[in-house]
Design an enzyme around this catalytic site. Structure first.
Site, mmCIF file in Angstrom:
data_model
loop_
_atom_site.group_PDB
_atom_site.id
_atom_site.type_symbol
_atom_site.label_atom_id
_atom_site.label_comp_id
_atom_site.label_asym_id
_atom_site.label_seq_id
_atom_site.Cartn_x
_atom_site.Cartn_y
_atom_site.Cartn_z
ATOM 1 N N GLU A 1 0.782 -1.408 -0.160
ATOM 2 C CA GLU A 1 -0.020 -0.105 -0.048
ATOM 3 C C GLU A 1 0.826 1.233 0.060
ATOM 4 O OE1 GLU A 1 -3.838 0.151 0.020
ATOM 5 O OE2 GLU A 1 -2.647 2.019 -0.665
ATOM 6 N N ILE B 1 -2.322 7.400 1.302
ATOM 7 C CA ILE B 1 -3.641 7.364 0.616
ATOM 8 C C ILE B 1 -4.188 5.813 0.543
ATOM 9 C CG2 ILE B 1 -5.280 7.834 -1.150
ATOM 10 C CD1 ILE B 1 -3.373 10.383 -1.900
ATOM 11 N N GLU C 1 14.617 16.258 -2.381
ATOM 12 C CA GLU C 1 16.374 15.843 -1.952
ATOM 13 C C GLU C 1 17.053 17.059 -2.523
ATOM 14 O OE1 GLU C 1 16.873 12.636 -1.036
ATOM 15 O OE2 GLU C 1 14.589 12.341 -1.266
ATOM 16 N N LYS D 1 5.378 5.150 -9.858
ATOM 17 C CA LYS D 1 4.086 4.869 -9.101
ATOM 18 C C LYS D 1 3.098 4.671 -10.272
ATOM 19 C CE LYS D 1 5.606 7.805 -5.126
ATOM 20 N NZ LYS D 1 5.352 9.363 -4.708
HETATM 21 N N1 HSE Z 1 9.623 11.876 -2.992
HETATM 22 C C1 HSE Z 1 8.027 11.532 -3.274
HETATM 23 C C2 HSE Z 1 7.258 12.993 -3.151
HETATM 24 C C3 HSE Z 1 7.923 10.749 -1.963
HETATM 25 O O1 HSE Z 1 7.827 13.824 -3.327
HETATM 26 O O2 HSE Z 1 6.344 12.877 -3.364
HETATM 27 C C4 HSE Z 1 8.123 9.476 -2.163
HETATM 28 O O3 HSE Z 1 7.690 8.872 -3.206
#
Ligand code: HSE
Length: 438
Positions: free
Chosen positions: A135, A142, A201, A216
């Protein structure tokens, strides 16, 4: 083994003790009694594998349960369930395969792993008759993957639009707010702001160029359509080329610019399109209201019509919340001798980006002289790209032409862009922004 109240204990081995691992260990310890009361199962953090035993960490873990030997943990007969929070593809992949082969359900938040070798792992879980739950890998807090795996499992889903990267949503929100208040919407300043808040980052490439959202999107497409889609199938365009000028035009025309992950199934051919790009979203669309670092996913299906899911897509605690829900589910399934599955996955036929269609916004820096508009629109006409809106902004050296097309094929728009680049009167062609219908 049972606890002092007679509740059977599920002993958890955790791989990695970074942000997510540490937050999970805290939640398990805090919520263990409540879970035992409601489920009759006692969750216990039994072992934690880390690279460096003496590294500082955000949670107290006794030396007796720390190990550097992750393979020993996943094959340990005293461990019932494994949580993988080390990230990356290897050794995560081989550790998960070993855990499943030793009869242990696995919970992971590892999007990179699933977007590349998910199909192999889902099959290994089915072969082992154990859960592989993930998940937290998509939009963290979410609960959306479970919705796809269960509530919408039978739904003929046609399209999913997702704001699935919080960092880029934060940057675009800051730029939009700046434009709305007459500012210059500087991308670099918004990125610095996101970095200082810990969203972006130091090397922001994965977020701002759309790779994180692309991983994703590949996972979403796989689960939604029951087809093997991998990160390499996803078309990416990031937000680093977006300027105040494009955002201002979008605002004036009643749109907001968002980085969307889009997965789409052609109902006639069953081909799948998976892409991540800056998109003009109409002001009245629910996704237009999703601000700052929040995520949201908008599903369109034949029967369900549309459904919206909104929440925190990143951060240690929201991610650990999703992992914790999976741990409870997997522990209950283990006790009941059952398991979930994403089901059989077919081969995906990926529609090339060239074959997709949309309306496009395109900005051109041009020489401000007679005949330029004629020359430029002639190129659009030559490639069969029909113009819906044409505007000139600025004069003299600041002259800029902005177009929004009617629905056109990507291939034709790209040919138009190539030819415009070759015109002497066109000084610079800006990045394309696609427009979604409502
Ligand atoms: N770096 C991602 C974001 C979160 O800014 O949504 C981790 O997938």
């Amino acid at each position: 083994m049972n606890d002092s109240n007679g509740s059977p204990t599920v002993r958890i081995g955790v791989l990695g003790c970074g942000n997510v691992g540490a937050a999970l260990i805290n939640i398990v310890r805090t919520r263990s009694d409540a879970v035992a009361q409601r489920t009759g199962i006692r969750l216990e953090i039994a072992r934690v594998a880390v690279r460096n035993i003496s590294a500082p960490r955000d949670v107290e873990v006794s030396d007796e349960i720390l190990t550097r030997d992750a393979m020993d943990l996943v094959t340990d007969p005293d461990i019932d369930l494994v949580v993988e929070s080390i990230g990356g593809i290897e050794p995560a992949r081989e550790l998960i395969l070993a855990a499943l082969a030793h009869g242990k359900p696995v919970v992971t938040a590892n999007k990179e792993l699933l977007a590349n070798v998910g199909a192999e792992l889902y099959k290994a879980a089915d072969d082992a008759g154990r859960d592989l739950l993930f998940e937290a890998a998509v939009a963290a807090g979410i609960p959306f993957i479970r919705v796809l795996r269960e509530s919408l499992y039978g739904e003929p889903i046609t399209r999913i639009l997702g704001i699935i990267n919080g960092t880029t949503n934060y940057i675009l929100t800051k730029m939009t707010d700046s434009v709305d208040s007459g500012g210059d919407a500087d991308y670099g300043a918004a990125l610095k702001d996101a970095q200082s808040l810990g969203y972006a980052e130091r090397d922001p490439t994965a977020d701002v160029e759309g790779y994180d959202a692309g991983a994703k999107a590949a996972i979403i497409a796989t689960v939604a359509f029951g087809k093997k889609v991998v990160a390499g199938d996803v078309y990416h365009q990031g937000i680093s080329e977006i300027t105040a000028s494009e955002i201002a035009i979008a605002r004036r025309l009643g749109y907001v610019v968002k980085l969307l992950g889009i997965v789409e199934r052609d109902p006639d051919t069953d081909d799948v399109s998976v892409r991540v790009h800056p998109t003009m979203v109409p002001d009245h669309h629910p996704l237009a209201t999703v601000r700052d670092s929040f995520n949201a996913v908008f599903v369109e299906g034949d029967y369900v019509d549309s459904a919206l899911f909104y929440g925190r897509g990143a951060g240690g605690a929201p991610t650990a919340s999703a992992v914790f829900g999976d741990v409870i589910d997997a522990a209950m399934n283990l006790r009941a001798g059952t398991h979930g599955s994403v089901g059989a996955l077919g081969k995906a036929t990926i529609k090339p980006i060239d074959e997709t269609s949309a309306e496009y916004l395109l900005g051109l820096d041009v020489a401000d002289q007679s005949g330029v508009l004629h020359a430029v629109t002639g190129v659009f006409a030559e490639h069969g790209v029909s113009i819906r809106v044409a505007e000139q902004e600025g004069n003299g050296p600041d002259a800029r032409l902005v177009f929004i097309t009617h629905e056109a094929r990507e291939k034709d728009v790209q040919a138009t862009v190539r030819e415009l680049n070759g015109l002497d009167v066109v000084l610079k062609v800006g990045g394309l922004i696609r427009v979604i219908g409502s």
